[in-house]
Design a protein around this motif. Structure first.
Motif, PDB file in Angstrom:
ATOM      1  N   GLY A  75       0.817  -1.214   0.000  1.00 28.62           N
ATOM      2  CA  GLY A  75       0.000   0.000   0.000  1.00 28.62           C
ATOM      3  C   GLY A  75       0.841   1.250   0.000  1.00 28.62           C
ATOM      4  N   GLY A  76       1.940   1.228   0.776  1.00 28.67           N
ATOM      5  CA  GLY A  76       2.814   2.390   0.850  1.00 28.67           C
ATOM      6  C   GLY A  76       3.496   2.679  -0.476  1.00 28.67           C
ATOM      7  N   LEU A  77       3.973   1.625  -1.143  1.00 32.64           N
ATOM      8  CA  LEU A  77       4.614   1.817  -2.438  1.00 32.64           C
ATOM      9  C   LEU A  77       3.631   2.360  -3.472  1.00 32.64           C
ATOM     10  N   SER A  78       2.403   1.853  -3.444  1.00 27.32           N
ATOM     11  CA  SER A  78       1.389   2.333  -4.386  1.00 27.32           C
ATOM     12  C   SER A  78       1.108   3.821  -4.181  1.00 27.32           C
ATOM     13  N   LEU A  79       0.976   4.219  -2.907  1.00 34.53           N
ATOM     14  CA  LEU A  79       0.728   5.639  -2.623  1.00 34.53           C
ATOM     15  C   LEU A  79       1.924   6.499  -3.010  1.00 34.53           C
ATOM     16  N   LEU A  80       3.129   5.965  -2.760  1.00 35.82           N
ATOM     17  CA  LEU A  80       4.333   6.717  -3.110  1.00 35.82           C
ATOM     18  C   LEU A  80       4.447   6.873  -4.629  1.00 35.82           C
ATOM     19  N   MET A  81       4.084   5.821  -5.363  1.00 35.22           N
ATOM     20  CA  MET A  81       4.110   5.902  -6.833  1.00 35.22           C
ATOM     21  C   MET A  81       3.075   6.892  -7.339  1.00 35.22           C
ATOM     22  N   ILE A 111      11.315  19.365 -30.045  1.00 35.09           N
ATOM     23  CA  ILE A 111      11.590  17.981 -29.637  1.00 35.09           C
ATOM     24  C   ILE A 111      11.524  17.851 -28.119  1.00 35.09           C
ATOM     25  N   ALA A 112      12.115  18.839 -27.413  1.00 37.09           N
ATOM     26  CA  ALA A 112      12.087  18.822 -25.937  1.00 37.09           C
ATOM     27  C   ALA A 112      10.649  18.908 -25.427  1.00 37.09           C
ATOM     28  N   ASN A 113       9.832  19.761 -26.046  1.00 37.07           N
ATOM     29  CA  ASN A 113       8.420  19.879 -25.641  1.00 37.07           C
ATOM     30  C   ASN A 113       7.666  18.580 -25.892  1.00 37.07           C
ATOM     31  N   TYR A 114       7.973  17.955 -27.026  1.00 38.39           N
ATOM     32  CA  TYR A 114       7.308  16.672 -27.343  1.00 38.39           C
ATOM     33  C   TYR A 114       7.668  15.610 -26.311  1.00 38.39           C
ATOM     34  N   MET A 115       8.956  15.532 -25.951  1.00 34.67           N
ATOM     35  CA  MET A 115       9.401  14.557 -24.953  1.00 34.67           C
ATOM     36  C   MET A 115       8.703  14.804 -23.622  1.00 34.67           C
ATOM     37  N   ASP A 116       8.625  16.072 -23.230  1.00 30.40           N
ATOM     38  CA  ASP A 116       7.981  16.414 -21.950  1.00 30.40           C
ATOM     39  C   ASP A 116       6.496  16.073 -21.978  1.00 30.40           C
ATOM     40  N   ASN A 117       5.834  16.388 -23.073  1.00 28.06           N
ATOM     41  CA  ASN A 117       4.403  16.081 -23.194  1.00 28.06           C
ATOM     42  C   ASN A 117       4.158  14.574 -23.192  1.00 28.06           C
ATOM     43  N   LEU A 118       5.042  13.834 -23.870  1.00 31.55           N
ATOM     44  CA  LEU A 118       4.908  12.375 -23.907  1.00 31.55           C
ATOM     45  C   LEU A 118       5.066  11.781 -22.510  1.00 31.55           C
ATOM     46  N   GLU A 119       6.056  12.269 -21.773  1.00 33.12           N
ATOM     47  CA  GLU A 119       6.282  11.796 -20.410  1.00 33.12           C
ATOM     48  C   GLU A 119       5.095  12.125 -19.515  1.00 33.12           C
ATOM     49  N   GLN A 120       4.577  13.348 -19.616  1.00 35.87           N
ATOM     50  CA  GLN A 120       3.443  13.757 -18.788  1.00 35.87           C
ATOM     51  C   GLN A 120       2.188  12.948 -19.126  1.00 35.87           C
ATOM     52  N   ALA A 121       2.008  12.632 -20.401  1.00 34.04           N
ATOM     53  CA  ALA A 121       0.845  11.831 -20.809  1.00 34.04           C
ATOM     54  C   ALA A 121       0.912  10.438 -20.191  1.00 34.04           C
ATOM     55  N   ARG A 122       2.101   9.852 -20.180  1.00 36.80           N
ATOM     56  CA  ARG A 122       2.259   8.512 -19.608  1.00 36.80           C
ATOM     57  C   ARG A 122       2.100   8.543 -18.089  1.00 36.80           C
ATOM     58  N   ILE A 123       2.579   9.596 -17.456  1.00 33.60           N
ATOM     59  CA  ILE A 123       2.398   9.749 -16.006  1.00 33.60           C
ATOM     60  C   ILE A 123       0.915   9.891 -15.682  1.00 33.60           C
ATOM     61  N   ILE A 139      -1.509   8.589 -17.194  1.00 34.60           N
ATOM     62  CA  ILE A 139      -2.131   7.255 -17.298  1.00 34.60           C
ATOM     63  C   ILE A 139      -1.749   6.406 -16.088  1.00 34.60           C
ATOM     64  N   PHE A 140      -0.505   6.561 -15.628  1.00 36.87           N
ATOM     65  CA  PHE A 140       0.039   5.708 -14.562  1.00 36.87           C
ATOM     66  C   PHE A 140      -0.538   6.049 -13.184  1.00 36.87           C
ATOM     67  N   ARG A 141      -0.656   7.328 -12.866  1.00 35.13           N
ATOM     68  CA  ARG A 141      -1.034   7.743 -11.506  1.00 35.13           C
ATOM     69  C   ARG A 141      -2.403   7.223 -11.058  1.00 35.13           C
ATOM     70  N   PRO A 142      -3.444   7.307 -11.877  1.00 38.45           N
ATOM     71  CA  PRO A 142      -4.741   6.773 -11.426  1.00 38.45           C
ATOM     72  C   PRO A 142      -4.690   5.284 -11.094  1.00 38.45           C
ATOM     73  N   ASP A 143      -3.893   4.541 -11.834  1.00 42.70           N
ATOM     74  CA  ASP A 143      -3.775   3.111 -11.539  1.00 42.70           C
ATOM     75  C   ASP A 143      -3.044   2.876 -10.216  1.00 42.70           C
ATOM     76  N   ALA A 144      -2.038   3.690  -9.938  1.00 38.14           N
ATOM     77  CA  ALA A 144      -1.332   3.569  -8.652  1.00 38.14           C
ATOM     78  C   ALA A 144      -2.280   3.870  -7.497  1.00 38.14           C
ATOM     79  N   LEU A 145      -3.096   4.909  -7.654  1.00 42.22           N
ATOM     80  CA  LEU A 145      -4.064   5.252  -6.610  1.00 42.22           C
ATOM     81  C   LEU A 145      -5.117   4.159  -6.461  1.00 42.22           C
ATOM     82  N   ARG A 146      -5.599   3.651  -7.588  1.00 44.94           N
ATOM     83  CA  ARG A 146      -6.598   2.576  -7.536  1.00 44.94           C
ATOM     84  C   ARG A 146      -6.040   1.349  -6.816  1.00 44.94           C
TER      85      ARG A 146
END
Length: 482
Positions: free
Chosen positions: A73-79, A113-125, A127-134
């Motif tokens: 549970g702690g790791l999930s919340l930390l993620m 290119i830098a903006n694209y990389m940042d946007n791609l990373e933020q988009a994946r984050i 997607i990831f965060r709601p699953d960690a919370l769930r």
């Protein structure tokens, strides 16, 4: 674990996705969880029993449960709170690719290119965060349910129902991302997933038992629609033969380029045509020259080429057909030399054969019969039949992929050797006279497994029958004693 399986499990390194090892965790972790739940519900004092690790006492099972809850549970919340602490959202290959793109780019492009990389990373984050919370919420809910069961001693069936609801809810919320109402359509659409266009309709009118089609109007090697209706040079399959893929890379792709260049020449030449008759003459001259210059596609019996799906398919008059006799044999040193020979020979006239098949060829030099013939009379995926007629012994090449494991060749019902020619095709010596030639797919392991499966089924029925008989006998004995 992945490295171990790749190194030691036979065939595993042939998997397209070696992440298949994740299925082991997908099975084992829930299975261990259910075993733990069984222990908690079936043994009243299980959580108060001592917990040991490698024979050393480390407290009670309750403490182990609390520790497991705190870690998961702690790791999930930390993620959820800090996703980048334990995870990277851009792969090393992507970073290297972006760095290479930025090397020679100007300042504006580098910034994009830098903006694209940042946007791609933020988009994946995102997607990831709601699953960690769930995940953390599910872990907390399951822990609370178990602790209440331990404290209040309520009926274990209530705990099982609660955990079951959590499991089903977890599965449903994830599964619905992949399979939901948008994934379903009318029954008719499922039966006929692709519409027949004008090109396919024209090809289906051909009653030839076997030929192939090259679709240039689609993504040739990633399109499934063509293969749904007719046999295709391209198409998609996750387990494509390596040798055929090599043929695509070394020969077919180049010849597709030849066809496209031919059409480019036609468009350019048409500009100088003075009338329709001259335009038609230019078209026929260039297209015939182009289609003659694709020997690999011709030996694969590419009878039709789809250029425009809304027009009838183009008939290729230079396709070699299902089988043909050759005038000459060229022995080559190895498979590399065999595929390179396709750059030089005319496969309609000469067969390039690897020297590993020297025994089967036996120094044979064909005496070509101009009046000889060989034709396909019956086609099934696992059985093909041909008729041949020639005044002298011939060497026949068949426009079918050579695959030694399971395929047997017959002449008038007798097994005869066949071998590989032109890197991918089948070939064999055909006796003089009129004969029936057959290729049958008869893999020995399949026949053996059929017998084992049949014997296993019989044994299973005997065990079930024996168990029923023993149970009935036991009941009858009990009744007699009563």
């Amino acid at each position: 674990l992945s490295d171990f399986l790749i190194d030691y499990l036979p065939g595993y390194n042939k998997f397209r996705s070696v992440s298949m090892t994740l299925t082991i965790a997908n099975f084992c972790i829930p299975a261990l969880g259910l075993l733990g739940l069984y222990k908690i519900t079936s043994t009243p004092d299980f959580l108060t029993q001592p917990f040991t690790l490698f024979g050393k006492p480390l407290g009670k099972n309750l403490h182990a449960l609390i520790f497991a809850f705190a870690v998961t549970g702690g790791l999930s919340l930390l993620m959820y709170a800090s996703p980048t602490t334990f995870n990277t959202f851009l792969s090393g290959e992507e970073l290297a690719q972006f760095d290479k793109m930025s090397e020679n780019a100007d300042a504006q492009t580098s910034e994009q290119i830098a903006n694209y990389m940042d946007n791609l990373e933020q988009a994946r984050i995102a997607i990831f965060r709601p699953d960690a919370l769930r995940s953390s919420l599910l872990i907390i809910a399951a822990f609370i349910a178990i602790m209440l069961f331990f404290s209040l001693k309520y009926d274990k069936r209530i705990l099982i129902v609660i955990i079951g609801i959590l499991i089903v809810g977890d599965l449903a919320t994830v599964d619905l991302r992949f399979l939901n109402k948008e994934s379903f359509g009318p029954k008719q659409a499922v039966k006929v997933p692709f519409d027949k266009d004008a090109a396919i309709t024209s090809i289906l009118a051909d009653k030839d038992p076997d030929f192939r089609t090259l679709n240039l109007a689609a993504n040739t090697f990633n399109d499934a629609s063509t293969s749904y209706f007719v046999k295709s040079i391209g198409g998609y399959h996750g387990a494509k033969l390596k040798r055929y893929q090599q043929l695509i890379e070394f020969r077919i792709s180049e010849e597709i380029g030849t066809i496209r260049n031919g059409f480019g020449q036609i468009n350019e030449a048409m500009k100088s045509a003075r009338n329709n008759a001259e335009a038609d003459s230019i078209y026929r001259m260039i297209i015939n020259k182009t289609l003659y210059s694709i020997p690999t596609l011709n030996m694969l019996n590419t009878k039709y080429i789809i250029v425009n799906p809304n027009s009838p398919a183009m008939l290729n008059p230079f396709a070699y057909g299902n089988a043909w006799f050759v005038k000459d044999v060229q022995m080559v040193a190895n498979p590399d030399s065999e595929v390179l020979a396709l750059n030089k020979i005319n496969p309609k006239v000469t067969a390039a054969i690897d020297k590993q098949f020297e025994t089967e060829v036996g120094g044979f030099k064909p005496v070509y019969d101009n009046n000889g013939s060989i034709k396909l009379t019956s086609y099934k995926a696992n059985a093909l039949a041909y008729e041949s007629n020639a005044a002298t012994e011939q060497l026949a090449v068949f426009s079918e992929i050579y695959y030694k494991d399971g395929w047997n060749a017959y002449v008038d019902g007798k097994v005869v050797p066949h071998f590989r020619a032109n890197f991918v095709l089948r070939a064999m010596k055909v006796p003089a006279g009129k004969h029936k030639i057959e290729f049958k797919f008869e893999p020995a392991p399949y026949a053996t497994s059929e017998k084992v499966a049949f014997a296993g089924s019989i044994l299973l029925y005997l065990i079930i029958g024996g168990a029923i008989f023993m149970e009935l006998r036991k009941q009858k004995t009990a009744e007699a004693k009563a």
